[in-house]
Design an enzyme around this catalytic site. Structure first.
Site, PDB file in Angstrom:
ATOM      1  CB  THR A 127      -0.916   0.009   1.242  1.00 42.78           C
ATOM      2  OG1 THR A 127      -1.478   1.310   1.421  1.00 42.78           O
ATOM      3  CG2 THR A 127      -0.151  -0.332   2.515  1.00 42.78           C
ATOM      4  CG  ASP A 128      -1.000   5.079  -1.046  1.00 42.23           C
ATOM      5  OD1 ASP A 128      -1.558   4.529  -0.089  1.00 42.23           O
ATOM      6  OD2 ASP A 128      -1.555   5.991  -1.716  1.00 42.23           O
ATOM      7  CD  GLU A 129      -3.126   3.836   4.725  1.00 44.63           C
ATOM      8  OE1 GLU A 129      -2.784   3.662   5.894  1.00 44.63           O
ATOM      9  OE2 GLU A 129      -4.303   3.901   4.356  1.00 44.63           O
ATOM     10  CE1 TYR A 187      -3.620  -2.205   5.858  1.00 43.78           C
ATOM     11  CE2 TYR A 187      -3.317   0.136   5.441  1.00 43.78           C
ATOM     12  CZ  TYR A 187      -3.463  -1.149   4.977  1.00 43.78           C
ATOM     13  OH  TYR A 187      -3.436  -1.401   3.628  1.00 43.78           O
ATOM     14  CE  LYS A 229      -0.735  -4.501   2.944  1.00 39.95           C
ATOM     15  NZ  LYS A 229      -1.116  -5.819   2.361  1.00 39.95           N
TER      16      LYS A 229
END
Ligand code: DAU
Length: 340
Positions: free
Chosen positions: A124-126, A148, A152
Site C-alpha cells: 500500500t502507498d500508506e 495497519y 503492511k
C-alpha cells in the site's frame, strides 16, 4: 499459469481472481480465511469453473499452505490477504501484526520452499506515511504511522528481503486508495454512499481536507496482473489513480450523485494519527506498460450506482457484526457532533 491468490473473497482479491480466471485464462486457487470482510458472495459467479478452486483457510496456517502449494503445483503466488482498515487497526492492532506480518512470513517461506516461480506482495502507498507535498517514489524511506500501515510495511519489507537474501523472485505493488463494487462498507466511499442512501449522517473526520489518490479497482487489478507477469524481481512498483481529491469533495460528489442534501455531512472527531495526504509517483509502473484507464468521475458514479442497485449485498453486511463496530467507532463521535 497456476496461481494461488490469497484473500480472493475480499474486495480487491475478488476482482483480481475474476480477472485472472476470466480474462487471463489462468488457473486460480483462491485461499481466503473468510474473516469479517471476506465474502463468498463476491466470487459466487466463479463457482463451478474448471480453472477455479476455493479453499477456506488462513495464510498463517503453515501445514495448509505447504500442502496447497504442492498439491496444486502452484507456479505463482499473489498475496492479497490482509487486515486492511486503519480504524480497526486502532481498535485491535494485534490481528494486523498476525495476518499482515506473520501470515505473509508463513506464505512467502512456504512459497520459497515449494519452488514457486513468482511471488507478488500487494502492499500500500500508506507505507510511505503522510506526504505533505510532492509524491513518494519507490526508493523513499518508509514511515508508516498506524498499526495497519506499520504491519503492511513489515510484510512488504519481509517480502523484499527474500529477493535480497534468497534471490526468491518477489515483486511488490504499493497501491493507492482503491474504490469500486464489493468494497466492505467500513471504508470511506461505501460507508458514505450506503449511509446517504438511508439518509443517515456521513461522519467526516477532522476538517475533511485530507487528500487521497483514488484508484478504480479494475485499474488496480490490471496493475497487479501486469507487475506479476512483467515486473522485475526484487522491485517495487507504485500504483496510483492520478485522482487526488480532498475527502470533503468526494463526499459532496457522492451526495450529488444520489441527490441527497449536503447537511448529511457531520464533522466528527478525527482519526488518531490521521495521515493528511498520500501521493505516489507512478513513473516506474507506467514505464513497465501500465496506466490507469478509469476517470474518477466515471468510476465514482458507477460505484455509487452499484451500491444503489445492489442493496441486498450491503444490507446483509450492515445488519450483522458491522452494527457493533459502527456503534463503537461512530456512536460517541456522532453524538458529540450534534446527533445521529
Ligand atoms: O492508501 C491505500 C489505503 O487506502 C489502503 O492501504 C487501505 O487498506 C485503505 O483502507 C485506505 O486507507 P484510508 O485510511 O485512506 O481509507 P479509508 O477509506 O478508511 O479513509 C479514506 C479517507 O476518508 C481518510 O482520510 C479517512 C476518511 N474517513 C474515513 C472513514 C471510514 C472519514 O472522514 N470518515 C470515515 O468514516
Amino acid at each position: 499459469m497456476k496461481i494461488l491468490v490469497t484473500g480472493g473473497a475480499g474486495f480487491i482479491g475478488s476482482h483480481l481472481v475474476r480477472r485472472l480466471v476470466v480474462q487471463g485464462g489462468h488457473e486460480v486457487v483462491n485461499l481466503d480465511a473468510l474473516k469479517y470482510s471476506g465474502n463468498p458472495a463476491n466470487v459466487k459467479d466463479l463457482e463451478g469453473k474448471a480453472s477455479y478452486r476455493f479453499v477456506h483457510g488462513d495464510i498463517a496456517d503453515q501445514p495448509l499452505v505447504e500442502r496447497l502449494l504442492r498439491e496444486h503445483r502452484i507456479e505463482g503466488v499473489i498475496n492479497a490477504a490482509a487486515e486492511t482498515h486503519v480504524d480497526r487497526s486502532i481498535l485491535d492492532p494485534g490481528s494486523f501484526a498476525r495476518t499482515d506480518v506473520v501470515g505473509t512470513g508463513v506464505l512467502i517461506e512456504e512459497s520459497r520452499r515449494a519452488g514457486v516461480l513468482r511471488f507478488l506482495q500487494v502492499s500500500t502507498d500508506e507505507v510511505y506515511g503522510s506526504v505533505e507535498t510532492g509524491s513518494s517514489t519507490e526508493d523513499d524511506q518508509l514511515a508508516p504511522r498506524s498499526p495497519y500501515s506499520a504491519s503492511k510495511a513489515g510484510g512488504d519489507l519481509l517480502a523484499l528481503s527474500y529477493w535480497t537474501t534468497f534471490r526468491f523472485p518477489v515483486v511488490v505493488t504499493r497501491g493507492s486508495n482503491t474504490y469500486g463494487p464489493n468494497q466492505y462498507p467500513e471504508k470511506f466511499i461505501p460507508l458514505f454512499v450506503t449511509n446517504a442512501i438511508d439518509d443517515q449522517p456521513l461522519p467526516l473526520y477532522g476538517d475533511g481536507r485530507q487528500r487521497r489518490d483514488w484508484l478504480a479497482v479494475e485499474d488496480h487489478c490490471a496493475a497487479i496482473e501486469h507487475v506479476f507477469l512483467q515486473g522485475e524481481p526484487g522491485h517495487v512498483y507504485n500504483v496510483g489513480g492520478g485522482n487526488e481529491r480532498e475527502n470533503i469533495t468526494v463526499a459532496e460528489q457522492m451526495l450529488a450523485y444520489l441527490n441527497k442534501p449536503r447537511n448529511l455531512i457531520r464533522f466528527v472527531h478525527d482519526r488518531p494519527g490521521h495521515d493528511r495526504r498520500y501521493a505516489v509517483d507512478c513513473g516506474k509502473v507506467r514505464q513497465l506498460g501500465w496506466k490507469p484507464t478509469v476517470p474518477f468521475d466515471v468510476g465514482l458514479r458507477a460505484t455509487v450506482e452499484w451500491y444503489r442497485t445492489n442493496e441486498s449485498w450491503w444490507r446483509k453486511i450492515k445488519s450483522g457484526e458491522f452494527r457493533a463496530y459502527y456503534e463503537e467507532m461512530y456512536g460517541k463521535r456522532l453524538l458529540d457532533a450534534g446527533g445521529k
